[in-house]
Design a protein around this motif. Structure first.
Motif, PDB file in Angstrom:
ATOM      1  N   VAL A   9       0.836  -1.210   0.000  1.00 21.54           N
ATOM      2  CA  VAL A   9       0.000   0.000   0.000  1.00 21.54           C
ATOM      3  C   VAL A   9       0.869   1.258   0.000  1.00 21.54           C
ATOM      4  O   VAL A   9       0.622   2.195  -0.777  1.00 21.54           O
ATOM      5  CB  VAL A   9      -0.970  -0.010   1.205  1.00 21.54           C
ATOM      6  N   MET A  10       1.895   1.298   0.842  1.00 29.08           N
ATOM      7  CA  MET A  10       2.743   2.495   0.913  1.00 29.08           C
ATOM      8  C   MET A  10       3.541   2.707  -0.372  1.00 29.08           C
ATOM      9  O   MET A  10       3.724   3.843  -0.810  1.00 29.08           O
ATOM     10  CB  MET A  10       3.678   2.408   2.119  1.00 29.08           C
ATOM     11  N   THR A  11       4.019   1.631  -0.983  1.00 35.01           N
ATOM     12  CA  THR A  11       4.754   1.773  -2.242  1.00 35.01           C
ATOM     13  C   THR A  11       3.826   2.277  -3.332  1.00 35.01           C
ATOM     14  O   THR A  11       4.217   3.118  -4.145  1.00 35.01           O
ATOM     15  CB  THR A  11       5.404   0.441  -2.653  1.00 35.01           C
ATOM     16  N   PHE A  12       2.583   1.800  -3.343  1.00 36.49           N
ATOM     17  CA  PHE A  12       1.617   2.287  -4.322  1.00 36.49           C
ATOM     18  C   PHE A  12       1.328   3.771  -4.107  1.00 36.49           C
ATOM     19  O   PHE A  12       1.299   4.552  -5.060  1.00 36.49           O
ATOM     20  CB  PHE A  12       0.323   1.478  -4.270  1.00 36.49           C
ATOM     21  N   ILE A  13       1.140   4.171  -2.851  1.00 43.07           N
ATOM     22  CA  ILE A  13       0.909   5.594  -2.542  1.00 43.07           C
ATOM     23  C   ILE A  13       2.129   6.414  -2.938  1.00 43.07           C
ATOM     24  O   ILE A  13       2.004   7.497  -3.524  1.00 43.07           O
ATOM     25  CB  ILE A  13       0.558   5.779  -1.053  1.00 43.07           C
ATOM     26  N   TRP A  14       3.313   5.921  -2.631  1.00 44.79           N
ATOM     27  CA  TRP A  14       4.558   6.609  -2.974  1.00 44.79           C
ATOM     28  C   TRP A  14       4.671   6.767  -4.491  1.00 44.79           C
ATOM     29  O   TRP A  14       5.073   7.810  -4.987  1.00 44.79           O
ATOM     30  CB  TRP A  14       5.730   5.828  -2.403  1.00 44.79           C
ATOM     31  N   LEU A  15       4.317   5.725  -5.228  1.00 47.11           N
ATOM     32  CA  LEU A  15       4.338   5.756  -6.682  1.00 47.11           C
ATOM     33  C   LEU A  15       3.374   6.811  -7.213  1.00 47.11           C
ATOM     34  O   LEU A  15       3.721   7.580  -8.128  1.00 47.11           O
ATOM     35  CB  LEU A  15       3.985   4.380  -7.239  1.00 47.11           C
ATOM     36  N   VAL A  16       2.178   6.880  -6.644  1.00 51.07           N
ATOM     37  CA  VAL A  16       1.185   7.869  -7.074  1.00 51.07           C
ATOM     38  C   VAL A  16       1.656   9.288  -6.762  1.00 51.07           C
ATOM     39  O   VAL A  16       1.492  10.199  -7.587  1.00 51.07           O
ATOM     40  CB  VAL A  16      -0.194   7.573  -6.437  1.00 51.07           C
ATOM     41  N   VAL A  17       2.248   9.498  -5.594  1.00 48.61           N
ATOM     42  CA  VAL A  17       2.759  10.826  -5.234  1.00 48.61           C
ATOM     43  C   VAL A  17       3.809  11.288  -6.244  1.00 48.61           C
ATOM     44  O   VAL A  17       3.783  12.430  -6.720  1.00 48.61           O
ATOM     45  CB  VAL A  17       3.338  10.828  -3.801  1.00 48.61           C
ATOM     46  N   PHE A  18       4.731  10.398  -6.592  1.00 54.78           N
ATOM     47  CA  PHE A  18       5.757  10.762  -7.563  1.00 54.78           C
ATOM     48  C   PHE A  18       5.187  10.912  -8.965  1.00 54.78           C
ATOM     49  O   PHE A  18       5.591  11.788  -9.709  1.00 54.78           O
ATOM     50  CB  PHE A  18       6.892   9.734  -7.563  1.00 54.78           C
ATOM     51  N   ALA A  19       4.233  10.067  -9.333  1.00 50.74           N
ATOM     52  CA  ALA A  19       3.643  10.141 -10.669  1.00 50.74           C
ATOM     53  C   ALA A  19       2.844  11.429 -10.850  1.00 50.74           C
ATOM     54  O   ALA A  19       2.846  12.019 -11.932  1.00 50.74           O
ATOM     55  CB  ALA A  19       2.753   8.930 -10.930  1.00 50.74           C
ATOM     56  N   CYS A  20       2.176  11.877  -9.796  1.00 49.53           N
ATOM     57  CA  CYS A  20       1.388  13.115  -9.883  1.00 49.53           C
ATOM     58  C   CYS A  20       2.242  14.368  -9.753  1.00 49.53           C
ATOM     59  O   CYS A  20       1.770  15.471 -10.004  1.00 49.53           O
ATOM     60  CB  CYS A  20       0.316  13.121  -8.800  1.00 49.53           C
ATOM     61  N   GLY A  21       3.477  14.226  -9.339  1.00 50.12           N
ATOM     62  CA  GLY A  21       4.353  15.384  -9.183  1.00 50.12           C
ATOM     63  C   GLY A  21       4.084  16.180  -7.925  1.00 50.12           C
ATOM     64  O   GLY A  21       4.379  17.370  -7.865  1.00 50.12           O
TER      65      GLY A  21
END
Length: 155
Positions: A63-75
């Motif tokens: 879950v945290m890696t997915f959230i981290w991925l979304v944070v970076f993907a959204c800028g």
């Protein structure tokens, strides 16, 4: 490949996370972490079986890696040193958690007696697969930690 290492002094956003080191490791971390989660969830759990920590770690890191991925993907990180520090700290914690969960899972699997029934052998094979994927996820998080530390120091 040299151009990816030259850009270690900035945090990527958008599609850039799929082309830069160490951020390209997010996808394999999600895949192997999800496989650990699924394989451990598929096995029969006895009352004295300590696989709760393994499930906690695999679900938390997924879950945290997915959230981290979304944070970076959204800028949303705004390319600051604080986000580089947080990236390093998160991956360090995830690597330590996964290492402890992998050792526990390997220990449980080692002491698990492969019953003669079809179901016991199936569970044993599922747990062996989970151990392999868990140590692979540990390695991925460890490599990501090292590369994140290099990027953090170059900021």
């Amino acid at each position: 490949m040299a151009s990816n290492i030259d850009r270690m002094d900035s945090l990527p956003s958008g599609v850039g996370i799929c082309t830069t080191i160490p951020d390209i490791l997010y996808v394999p971390e999600l895949i192997f972490g999800g496989l650990v989660w699924i394989l451990v969830a598929c096995t029969y759990v006895e009352e004295a079986n300590p696989l709760g920590w393994v499930m906690c770690v695999s679900v938390f890191c997924f879950v945290m890696t997915f959230i981290w991925l979304v944070v970076f993907a959204c800028g949303s990180h705004h390319n600051s040193r604080g986000w580089a520090t947080a990236d390093f700290i998160y991956h360090f914690i995830a690597a330590v958690f996964y290492l402890s969960a992998s050792v526990e899972l390997a220990t449980v699997t080692l002491y698990m007696s492969a019953a003669t029934s079809e179901k016991g052998v199936r569970d044993y094979k599922l747990e062996i697969s989970a151990v392999v994927f868990s140590f692979t996820a540990t390695l991925l998080y460890f490599v990501h930690t090292i590369l994140s530390a290099i990027r953090w120091k170059s900021f």
